[in-house]
Design a protein around this motif. Structure first.
Motif, PDB file in Angstrom:
ATOM      1  N   ILE A  52     135.578 -14.894  29.006  1.00 48.09           N
ATOM      2  CA  ILE A  52     134.499 -14.229  28.283  1.00 48.09           C
ATOM      3  C   ILE A  52     134.870 -14.164  26.806  1.00 48.09           C
ATOM      4  N   ARG A  53     134.005 -14.713  26.000  1.00 50.46           N
ATOM      5  CA  ARG A  53     134.252 -14.709  24.559  1.00 50.46           C
ATOM      6  C   ARG A  53     134.024 -13.312  23.987  1.00 50.46           C
ATOM      7  N   VAL A  54     135.049 -12.828  23.285  1.00 49.74           N
ATOM      8  CA  VAL A  54     134.962 -11.525  22.651  1.00 49.74           C
ATOM      9  C   VAL A  54     135.073 -11.668  21.134  1.00 49.74           C
ATOM     10  N   PHE A  55     135.761 -12.701  20.674  1.00 46.41           N
ATOM     11  CA  PHE A  55     135.984 -12.855  19.232  1.00 46.41           C
ATOM     12  C   PHE A  55     134.703 -13.249  18.512  1.00 46.41           C
ATOM     13  N   ASP A  56     134.617 -12.850  17.270  1.00 47.35           N
ATOM     14  CA  ASP A  56     133.462 -13.179  16.443  1.00 47.35           C
ATOM     15  C   ASP A  56     133.930 -14.077  15.306  1.00 47.35           C
ATOM     16  N   ASP A  57     133.425 -15.296  15.301  1.00 45.97           N
ATOM     17  CA  ASP A  57     133.781 -16.263  14.258  1.00 45.97           C
ATOM     18  C   ASP A  57     132.517 -17.059  13.945  1.00 45.97           C
ATOM     19  N   PRO A  58     131.951 -16.861  12.750  1.00 46.56           N
ATOM     20  CA  PRO A  58     130.713 -17.552  12.397  1.00 46.56           C
ATOM     21  C   PRO A  58     130.836 -19.081  12.431  1.00 46.56           C
ATOM     22  N   SER A  59     132.049 -19.601  12.294  1.00 43.61           N
ATOM     23  CA  SER A  59     132.216 -21.056  12.316  1.00 43.61           C
ATOM     24  C   SER A  59     132.172 -21.623  13.734  1.00 43.61           C
ATOM     25  N   VAL A  60     132.199 -20.733  14.742  1.00 40.41           N
ATOM     26  CA  VAL A  60     132.104 -21.156  16.142  1.00 40.41           C
ATOM     27  C   VAL A  60     130.916 -20.422  16.756  1.00 40.41           C
ATOM     28  N   PRO A  61     129.718 -20.987  16.635  1.00 37.55           N
ATOM     29  CA  PRO A  61     128.528 -20.287  17.135  1.00 37.55           C
ATOM     30  C   PRO A  61     128.540 -20.152  18.660  1.00 37.55           C
ATOM     31  N   HIS A  62     127.981 -19.054  19.114  1.00 37.39           N
ATOM     32  CA  HIS A  62     127.859 -18.793  20.547  1.00 37.39           C
ATOM     33  C   HIS A  62     126.577 -19.447  21.051  1.00 37.39           C
ATOM     34  N   ALA A  63     126.600 -19.961  22.251  1.00 39.70           N
ATOM     35  CA  ALA A  63     125.437 -20.645  22.830  1.00 39.70           C
ATOM     36  C   ALA A  63     124.201 -19.751  22.898  1.00 39.70           C
ATOM     37  N   GLU A  64     124.409 -18.448  23.092  1.00 39.98           N
ATOM     38  CA  GLU A  64     123.289 -17.503  23.183  1.00 39.98           C
ATOM     39  C   GLU A  64     122.889 -16.922  21.825  1.00 39.98           C
ATOM     40  N   GLY A  65     123.619 -17.270  20.771  1.00 43.07           N
ATOM     41  CA  GLY A  65     123.281 -16.806  19.435  1.00 43.07           C
ATOM     42  C   GLY A  65     124.004 -15.562  18.970  1.00 43.07           C
ATOM     43  N   SER A  66     124.583 -14.807  19.906  1.00 41.80           N
ATOM     44  CA  SER A  66     125.311 -13.598  19.526  1.00 41.80           C
ATOM     45  C   SER A  66     126.438 -13.368  20.528  1.00 41.80           C
ATOM     46  N   ILE A  67     127.409 -12.564  20.105  1.00 45.89           N
ATOM     47  CA  ILE A  67     128.526 -12.225  20.976  1.00 45.89           C
ATOM     48  C   ILE A  67     128.143 -10.985  21.774  1.00 45.89           C
ATOM     49  N   ASP A  68     128.060 -11.135  23.073  1.00 45.77           N
ATOM     50  CA  ASP A  68     127.734 -10.022  23.967  1.00 45.77           C
ATOM     51  C   ASP A  68     128.453 -10.285  25.294  1.00 45.77           C
ATOM     52  N   PRO A  69     129.714  -9.865  25.401  1.00 45.28           N
ATOM     53  CA  PRO A  69     130.503 -10.152  26.603  1.00 45.28           C
ATOM     54  C   PRO A  69     129.882  -9.630  27.895  1.00 45.28           C
ATOM     55  N   LEU A  70     129.286  -8.449  27.847  1.00 43.08           N
ATOM     56  CA  LEU A  70     128.673  -7.895  29.049  1.00 43.08           C
ATOM     57  C   LEU A  70     127.500  -8.762  29.502  1.00 43.08           C
ATOM     58  N   ARG A  71     126.682  -9.206  28.563  1.00 41.79           N
ATOM     59  CA  ARG A  71     125.565 -10.106  28.888  1.00 41.79           C
ATOM     60  C   ARG A  71     126.085 -11.400  29.508  1.00 41.79           C
ATOM     61  N   ASP A  72     127.129 -11.965  28.904  1.00 38.54           N
ATOM     62  CA  ASP A  72     127.671 -13.227  29.400  1.00 38.54           C
ATOM     63  C   ASP A  72     128.222 -13.083  30.818  1.00 38.54           C
ATOM     64  N   ALA A  73     128.942 -12.003  31.076  1.00 37.47           N
ATOM     65  CA  ALA A  73     129.492 -11.762  32.409  1.00 37.47           C
ATOM     66  C   ALA A  73     128.367 -11.535  33.419  1.00 37.47           C
ATOM     67  N   THR A  74     127.369 -10.776  33.022  1.00 37.88           N
ATOM     68  CA  THR A  74     126.233 -10.499  33.903  1.00 37.88           C
ATOM     69  C   THR A  74     125.447 -11.768  34.205  1.00 37.88           C
ATOM     70  N   ASN A  75     125.258 -12.610  33.195  1.00 33.56           N
ATOM     71  CA  ASN A  75     124.519 -13.861  33.405  1.00 33.56           C
ATOM     72  C   ASN A  75     125.207 -14.761  34.419  1.00 33.56           C
TER      73      ASN A  75
END
Length: 171
Positions: A23-46
């Protein structure tokens, strides 16, 4: 078409004993998240919902075949399998993974050959940035993974600093 793609993507997971979900927790604008934002709980739930939907689909298809077979001949083993599958299906429809469903040994027998994904244990691995690595307890809180189920699961792992060594983190 989408359902078939998801089924194909999840197929390799049927061959593993445990699912390690990074689960991605780090925030780095140079590495965009597939969902557009960092939300570990959302990612785990999905991911959890994808596993549940995959199992639900498998159970639905099997129940259709069992119903056809029962119309031809009423066998006690098929009746038991149908009852257990319906119990599993109801549990999944409540958006709960099968790993949380308690079944007796007799109930597990007719479905023992199924490779249900949501029945597999899941190891949650937090992919933290260098700044968060120094204090994993704070990273877990910041990731908002301290909900009821998560807290129990993470708490059963013991001291999070000890886990860091087990997942191969340098330093």
């Amino acid at each position: 078409m989408q359902k078939e793609r998801n089924r194909d993507a999840l197929a390799p997971l049927r061959e593993v004993d445990t699912i390690a979900h990074v689960i991605r927790v780090f925030d780095d604008p140079s590495v965009p998240h597939a969902e557009g934002s960092i939300d570990p709980l959302r990612d785990a739930t999905n991911l959890e919902l994808e596993l549940i939907l995959s199992d639900h689909d498998q159970i639905t298809r099997r129940l259709e075949r069992v119903d056809k077979d029962l119309k031809k001949k009423c066998e006690p083993l098929l009746v038991l399998e149908k009852n257990v599958l319906e119990k599993c299906k109801a549990h999944l429809e409540a958006e709960k993974p099968l790993r949380e469903l308690e079944l007796t040994a007799d109930e597990r027998k007719p479905i023992g050959g199924f490779l249900f994904l949501s029945a597999r244990p899941v190891l949650y691995v937090l992919n933290v940035g260098d700044d968060e690595a120094a204090d994993l307890d704070t990273a877990v809180e910041a990731a908002q993974l301290g909900g009821a189920g998560w807290e129990a699961e993470l708490g059963s792992c013991g001291d999070l600093r000890k886990i860091r060594g087990r997942v191969g983190r340098d330093g």
